[in-house]
Design a protein around this motif. Structure first.
Motif, PDB file in Angstrom:
ATOM      1  N   GLU A 174       4.725   6.028 -16.612  1.00 43.64           N
ATOM      2  CA  GLU A 174       3.191   7.009 -16.106  1.00 43.64           C
ATOM      3  C   GLU A 174       2.400   6.330 -15.274  1.00 43.64           C
ATOM      4  OE1 GLU A 174       1.832  11.577 -16.442  1.00 43.64           O
ATOM      5  OE2 GLU A 174       2.986  10.459 -18.174  1.00 43.64           O
ATOM      6  N   ALA A 175       1.590   5.666 -15.895  1.00 41.81           N
ATOM      7  CA  ALA A 175       0.704   4.853 -15.572  1.00 41.81           C
ATOM      8  C   ALA A 175       1.113   4.203 -13.936  1.00 41.81           C
ATOM      9  CB  ALA A 175       0.114   4.216 -16.477  1.00 41.81           C
ATOM     10  N   LEU A 176       1.925   3.302 -13.717  1.00 42.79           N
ATOM     11  CA  LEU A 176       1.682   3.012 -12.563  1.00 42.79           C
ATOM     12  C   LEU A 176       2.831   3.589 -11.351  1.00 42.79           C
ATOM     13  CD1 LEU A 176       3.470  -0.128 -11.763  1.00 42.79           C
ATOM     14  CD2 LEU A 176       5.612   0.341 -12.651  1.00 42.79           C
ATOM     15  N   ALA A 177       3.555   4.744 -11.804  1.00 43.22           N
ATOM     16  CA  ALA A 177       3.618   5.892 -10.868  1.00 43.22           C
ATOM     17  C   ALA A 177       2.181   5.837 -10.001  1.00 43.22           C
ATOM     18  CB  ALA A 177       4.661   6.522 -11.257  1.00 43.22           C
ATOM     19  N   ARG A 178       1.598   6.116 -11.203  1.00 45.83           N
ATOM     20  CA  ARG A 178       0.786   6.805 -10.593  1.00 45.83           C
ATOM     21  C   ARG A 178      -0.625   6.066  -9.257  1.00 45.83           C
ATOM     22  NH1 ARG A 178      -2.139  11.098 -12.675  1.00 45.83           N
ATOM     23  NH2 ARG A 178      -1.069  11.405 -14.599  1.00 45.83           N
ATOM     24  N   ARG A 179      -0.367   5.103 -10.339  1.00 48.79           N
ATOM     25  CA  ARG A 179      -0.987   3.735  -9.009  1.00 48.79           C
ATOM     26  C   ARG A 179      -0.115   3.315  -8.004  1.00 48.79           C
ATOM     27  NH1 ARG A 179      -2.282  -2.463 -10.910  1.00 48.79           N
ATOM     28  NH2 ARG A 179      -3.417  -2.701  -9.011  1.00 48.79           N
ATOM     29  N   CYS A 180       1.229   4.165  -7.929  1.00 46.86           N
ATOM     30  CA  CYS A 180       1.432   3.022  -6.709  1.00 46.86           C
ATOM     31  C   CYS A 180       1.724   4.330  -5.812  1.00 46.86           C
ATOM     32  CB  CYS A 180       3.392   3.245  -7.355  1.00 46.86           C
ATOM     33  SG  CYS A 180       3.898   1.681  -8.171  1.00 46.86           S
ATOM     34  N   VAL A 181       1.212   5.491  -7.012  1.00 47.42           N
ATOM     35  CA  VAL A 181       1.418   6.393  -5.603  1.00 47.42           C
ATOM     36  C   VAL A 181      -0.027   6.099  -4.657  1.00 47.42           C
ATOM     37  CG1 VAL A 181       0.594   8.615  -4.807  1.00 47.42           C
ATOM     38  CG2 VAL A 181       2.692   8.738  -6.325  1.00 47.42           C
ATOM     39  N   ALA A 182      -1.247   5.759  -5.617  1.00 47.02           N
ATOM     40  CA  ALA A 182      -2.264   5.675  -4.540  1.00 47.02           C
ATOM     41  C   ALA A 182      -2.006   4.773  -3.759  1.00 47.02           C
ATOM     42  CB  ALA A 182      -3.698   5.463  -6.338  1.00 47.02           C
ATOM     43  N   VAL A 183      -2.118   3.537  -4.188  1.00 50.06           N
ATOM     44  CA  VAL A 183      -1.674   2.690  -2.949  1.00 50.06           C
ATOM     45  C   VAL A 183      -0.690   2.630  -2.189  1.00 50.06           C
ATOM     46  CG1 VAL A 183      -0.689   0.046  -2.882  1.00 50.06           C
ATOM     47  CG2 VAL A 183      -2.121   0.926  -5.331  1.00 50.06           C
ATOM     48  N   CYS A 184       0.174   3.628  -2.263  1.00 49.50           N
ATOM     49  CA  CYS A 184       1.065   3.556  -0.928  1.00 49.50           C
ATOM     50  C   CYS A 184       0.697   4.780  -0.496  1.00 49.50           C
ATOM     51  CB  CYS A 184       2.418   3.895  -1.682  1.00 49.50           C
ATOM     52  SG  CYS A 184       3.501   2.608  -2.104  1.00 49.50           S
ATOM     53  N   LEU A 185      -0.416   5.438  -0.723  1.00 51.45           N
ATOM     54  CA  LEU A 185      -0.569   6.293  -0.040  1.00 51.45           C
ATOM     55  C   LEU A 185      -2.647   6.460   0.301  1.00 51.45           C
ATOM     56  CD1 LEU A 185       0.025   9.673  -1.446  1.00 51.45           C
ATOM     57  CD2 LEU A 185       0.876   8.840   0.284  1.00 51.45           C
ATOM     58  N   GLY A 186      -3.319   4.669   0.183  1.00 52.01           N
ATOM     59  CA  GLY A 186      -4.311   4.196   0.694  1.00 52.01           C
ATOM     60  C   GLY A 186      -5.442   4.820   0.542  1.00 52.01           C
ATOM     61  N   LEU A 187      -5.417   5.370  -0.978  1.00 51.55           N
ATOM     62  CA  LEU A 187      -6.302   5.712  -1.882  1.00 51.55           C
ATOM     63  C   LEU A 187      -6.673   4.767  -2.684  1.00 51.55           C
ATOM     64  CD1 LEU A 187      -4.555   9.326  -2.953  1.00 51.55           C
ATOM     65  CD2 LEU A 187      -5.847   8.602  -1.069  1.00 51.55           C
ATOM     66  N   GLU A 188      -6.092   3.461  -2.997  1.00 48.26           N
ATOM     67  CA  GLU A 188      -6.453   2.557  -3.321  1.00 48.26           C
ATOM     68  C   GLU A 188      -6.176   1.235  -2.857  1.00 48.26           C
ATOM     69  OE1 GLU A 188      -5.558   0.895  -8.036  1.00 48.26           O
ATOM     70  OE2 GLU A 188      -5.513   2.642  -7.891  1.00 48.26           O
ATOM     71  N   PRO A 189      -7.435   0.479  -3.230  1.00 49.34           N
ATOM     72  CA  PRO A 189      -6.280  -1.110  -2.163  1.00 49.34           C
ATOM     73  C   PRO A 189      -5.161  -2.075  -2.536  1.00 49.34           C
ATOM     74  CG  PRO A 189      -8.966  -1.094  -3.208  1.00 49.34           C
ATOM     75  CD  PRO A 189      -8.168  -0.182  -3.758  1.00 49.34           C
ATOM     76  N   VAL A 190      -4.643  -2.162  -1.782  1.00 47.10           N
ATOM     77  CA  VAL A 190      -3.364  -3.028  -2.280  1.00 47.10           C
ATOM     78  C   VAL A 190      -3.399  -4.450  -3.103  1.00 47.10           C
ATOM     79  CG1 VAL A 190      -1.602  -4.065  -1.276  1.00 47.10           C
ATOM     80  CG2 VAL A 190      -2.234  -2.590   0.166  1.00 47.10           C
ATOM     81  N   PRO A 191      -2.928  -4.464  -4.066  1.00 45.15           N
ATOM     82  CA  PRO A 191      -3.472  -6.144  -4.893  1.00 45.15           C
ATOM     83  C   PRO A 191      -2.887  -7.092  -4.163  1.00 45.15           C
ATOM     84  CG  PRO A 191      -1.881  -4.328  -6.033  1.00 45.15           C
ATOM     85  CD  PRO A 191      -1.388  -3.906  -4.676  1.00 45.15           C
ATOM     86  N   ALA A 192      -3.305  -7.986  -4.098  1.00 47.89           N
ATOM     87  CA  ALA A 192      -3.716  -9.329  -3.594  1.00 47.89           C
ATOM     88  C   ALA A 192      -1.634 -10.142  -4.750  1.00 47.89           C
ATOM     89  CB  ALA A 192      -4.504 -10.911  -3.884  1.00 47.89           C
ATOM     90  N   ALA A 193      -0.848 -10.434  -2.952  1.00 47.22           N
ATOM     91  CA  ALA A 193       0.280 -11.208  -2.472  1.00 47.22           C
ATOM     92  C   ALA A 193      -0.010 -12.380  -3.147  1.00 47.22           C
ATOM     93  CB  ALA A 193       0.616 -11.068  -2.080  1.00 47.22           C
TER      94      ALA A 193
END
Length: 229
Positions: free
Chosen positions: A210-229
């Motif tokens: 669930e924590a991962l899903a929440r962060r995926c939403v934030a990253v994909c919607l631009g609410l949180e920075p994309v992690p470094a590749a």
């Protein structure tokens, strides 16, 4: 436009479906097009992540490359133990990875706990030890014989047994962790939330999926920075 999420799944299939349900539920959407485009590889043929003689890394790398080729722009792995191959997965695809273990460890820190009890496989526990230490936290694990009970429960869940006996035994393991000094519980195996939720323990309960899903939403919607590749 949101980023396209690629999910490495199938480890096991029911846990991946559970992750996708949470991803959908946590996305703020009023219509279909508000949801995140998600490309998923549910591959139950990935070699056993807990077997030191198995070689899941190349299979996971191939999956990641295929997801990138299909249009994924950022990756997630719906399996804690498979994160032992996170570097290979990122290198093979060239895509950033939203790390489940890092995300769950940060969520445990945010509860104010100093020691987290983790229900996970031995390879996953090794990763959690490192990530929790980076958060200034200690790791509490089950005694060896109780760890064996845990692994048996996971196999029963994978076989479809999510009945009262399995639920009660899993909850009892959190009591063991609390008695050993845990101040929060991390469901560090994606099968655990199939039989357990926050109401089954008196401690703060972190569902890593669930924590991962929440962060995926934030990253994909631009609410949180994309992690470094």
């Amino acid at each position: 436009m949101s980023l396209v999420l690629g999910v490495l799944g199938g480890m096991g299939p029911a846990a991946t479906v559970d992750f996708l349900v949470k991803l959908q539920a946590l996305t703020p959407a009023e219509r279909d097009r508000d949801h995140i485009r998600t490309i998923v590889d549910i591959n139950p043929q990935v070699p056993d992540r807990t077997d030191p003689l198995a070689k899941p890394g190349p299979v996971l790398a191939e999956m990641a490359g295929a997801l990138q080729g299909a249009g994924a722009e950022v990756l997630a792995i719906a399996c804690n133990t498979a994160h032992a191959h996170a570097d290979l997965i990122s290198r093979s695809s060239g895509l950033p990875l939203i790390d489940m273990i890092a995300t769950a460890s940060a969520a445990a820190r945010d509860t104010g706990a100093h020691r987290a009890g983790v229900l996970g496989t031995r390879p996953a526990l090794k990763l959690y030890r490192e990530y929790l230490a980076a958060q200034g936290m200690g790791l509490i694990t089950l005694e060896p014989e109780r760890q064996e009970v845990f692994m048996d429960l996971i196999q029963r869940i994978k076989s479809g047994d999510v009945g009262p006996a399995v639920r009660a035994e899993m909850a009892a393991l959190t009591v063991d962790l609390a008695a050993a000094g845990a101040e929060a519980i991390i469901a560090g195996c994606t099968e655990v939330p199939l039989v357990m939720s926050s109401g089954d323990t008196r401690l703060p309960f972190i569902d890593a999926g669930e924590a991962l899903a929440r962060r995926c939403v934030a990253v994909c919607l631009g609410l949180e920075p994309v992690p470094a590749a």
